[in-house]
Design a protein around this motif. Sequence first.
Motif, PDB file in Angstrom:
ATOM      1  N   TYR A 107       4.527  -8.736  -6.714  1.00  0.00           N
ATOM      2  CA  TYR A 107       5.387  -7.907  -5.877  1.00  0.00           C
ATOM      3  C   TYR A 107       4.578  -7.328  -4.723  1.00  0.00           C
ATOM      4  O   TYR A 107       3.405  -6.971  -4.898  1.00  0.00           O
ATOM      5  CB  TYR A 107       6.029  -6.780  -6.678  1.00  0.00           C
ATOM      6  N   TRP A 108       5.256  -7.217  -3.571  1.00  0.00           N
ATOM      7  CA  TRP A 108       4.598  -6.759  -2.348  1.00  0.00           C
ATOM      8  C   TRP A 108       5.445  -5.675  -1.682  1.00  0.00           C
ATOM      9  O   TRP A 108       6.679  -5.705  -1.770  1.00  0.00           O
ATOM     10  CB  TRP A 108       4.431  -7.921  -1.372  1.00  0.00           C
ATOM     11  N   GLY A 109       4.787  -4.766  -0.984  1.00  0.00           N
ATOM     12  CA  GLY A 109       5.497  -3.780  -0.195  1.00  0.00           C
ATOM     13  C   GLY A 109       5.886  -4.343   1.153  1.00  0.00           C
ATOM     14  O   GLY A 109       5.601  -5.501   1.474  1.00  0.00           O
ATOM     15  N   GLN A 110       6.523  -3.493   1.952  1.00  0.00           N
ATOM     16  CA  GLN A 110       7.022  -3.942   3.255  1.00  0.00           C
ATOM     17  C   GLN A 110       5.977  -3.812   4.354  1.00  0.00           C
ATOM     18  O   GLN A 110       6.157  -4.347   5.448  1.00  0.00           O
ATOM     19  CB  GLN A 110       8.273  -3.146   3.635  1.00  0.00           C
ATOM     20  N   GLY A 111       4.919  -3.105   4.076  1.00  0.00           N
ATOM     21  CA  GLY A 111       3.812  -2.982   5.012  1.00  0.00           C
ATOM     22  C   GLY A 111       3.862  -1.731   5.857  1.00  0.00           C
ATOM     23  O   GLY A 111       4.939  -1.150   6.085  1.00  0.00           O
ATOM     24  N   THR A 112       2.698  -1.297   6.315  1.00  0.00           N
ATOM     25  CA  THR A 112       2.586  -0.159   7.224  1.00  0.00           C
ATOM     26  C   THR A 112       1.583  -0.519   8.313  1.00  0.00           C
ATOM     27  O   THR A 112       0.526  -1.086   8.026  1.00  0.00           O
ATOM     28  CB  THR A 112       2.185   1.122   6.466  1.00  0.00           C
ATOM     29  N   GLN A 113       1.921  -0.192   9.549  1.00  0.00           N
ATOM     30  CA  GLN A 113       1.086  -0.592  10.687  1.00  0.00           C
ATOM     31  C   GLN A 113      -0.079   0.364  10.862  1.00  0.00           C
ATOM     32  O   GLN A 113       0.106   1.594  10.871  1.00  0.00           O
ATOM     33  CB  GLN A 113       1.923  -0.612  11.965  1.00  0.00           C
ATOM     34  N   VAL A 114      -1.258  -0.193  11.020  1.00  0.00           N
ATOM     35  CA  VAL A 114      -2.453   0.569  11.370  1.00  0.00           C
ATOM     36  C   VAL A 114      -2.979   0.020  12.685  1.00  0.00           C
ATOM     37  O   VAL A 114      -3.234  -1.186  12.804  1.00  0.00           O
ATOM     38  CB  VAL A 114      -3.537   0.460  10.276  1.00  0.00           C
ATOM     39  N   THR A 115      -3.113   0.894  13.675  1.00  0.00           N
ATOM     40  CA  THR A 115      -3.621   0.492  14.979  1.00  0.00           C
ATOM     41  C   THR A 115      -4.833   1.354  15.312  1.00  0.00           C
ATOM     42  O   THR A 115      -4.739   2.584  15.300  1.00  0.00           O
ATOM     43  CB  THR A 115      -2.549   0.649  16.066  1.00  0.00           C
ATOM     44  N   VAL A 116      -5.949   0.706  15.600  1.00  0.00           N
ATOM     45  CA  VAL A 116      -7.183   1.401  15.933  1.00  0.00           C
ATOM     46  C   VAL A 116      -7.510   1.111  17.393  1.00  0.00           C
ATOM     47  O   VAL A 116      -7.729  -0.042  17.772  1.00  0.00           O
ATOM     48  CB  VAL A 116      -8.342   0.966  15.029  1.00  0.00           C
ATOM     49  N   SER A 117      -7.540   2.156  18.202  1.00  0.00           N
ATOM     50  CA  SER A 117      -7.824   1.990  19.628  1.00  0.00           C
ATOM     51  C   SER A 117      -9.315   2.144  19.905  1.00  0.00           C
ATOM     52  O   SER A 117     -10.001   2.915  19.232  1.00  0.00           O
ATOM     53  CB  SER A 117      -7.034   3.004  20.448  1.00  0.00           C
ATOM     54  N   SER A 118      -9.787   1.423  20.896  1.00  0.00           N
ATOM     55  CA  SER A 118     -11.222   1.476  21.218  1.00  0.00           C
ATOM     56  C   SER A 118     -11.530   2.551  22.240  1.00  0.00           C
ATOM     57  O   SER A 118     -10.660   3.156  22.821  1.00  0.00           O
ATOM     58  CB  SER A 118     -11.670   0.122  21.751  1.00  0.00           C
TER      59      SER A 118
END
Length: 118
Positions: A107-118
């Motif tokens: 089973y898998w979740g729907q996901g969550t976005q992680v964005t790392v800016s430089s």
Amino acid sequence: QVQLVESGGGLVQAGGSLRLSCAASGRTFSNYAMGWFRQAPGKEREFVAAINRSGGSTYYADSVKGRFTISRDNAKNTVYLQMNSLKPEDTAVYYCATGLRISVYDYWGQGTQVTVSS
């Protein structure tokens, strides 16, 4: 019906930290291993970290070792991913997963976005 709901993603500057959570329901949480995976745009999904049923054993991808920590609270049916010293290359959708063994997830979740800016 098993459900996994991730939270805690967002936008952070390089060098910053985030903590992801994944709340599980639908079966006995402590009977199953948990894992975190991620998928960046145009790339295949990759393994990030995993933890066994008791929380006594953890596993990490080389790319996150020493920066990320996986943990679980079986009383709260929740697994966490503490991410420190984030890099732009950590940008991805992060998914949690559950399964009978560290290497097998059903089973898998729907996901969550992680964005790392430089």
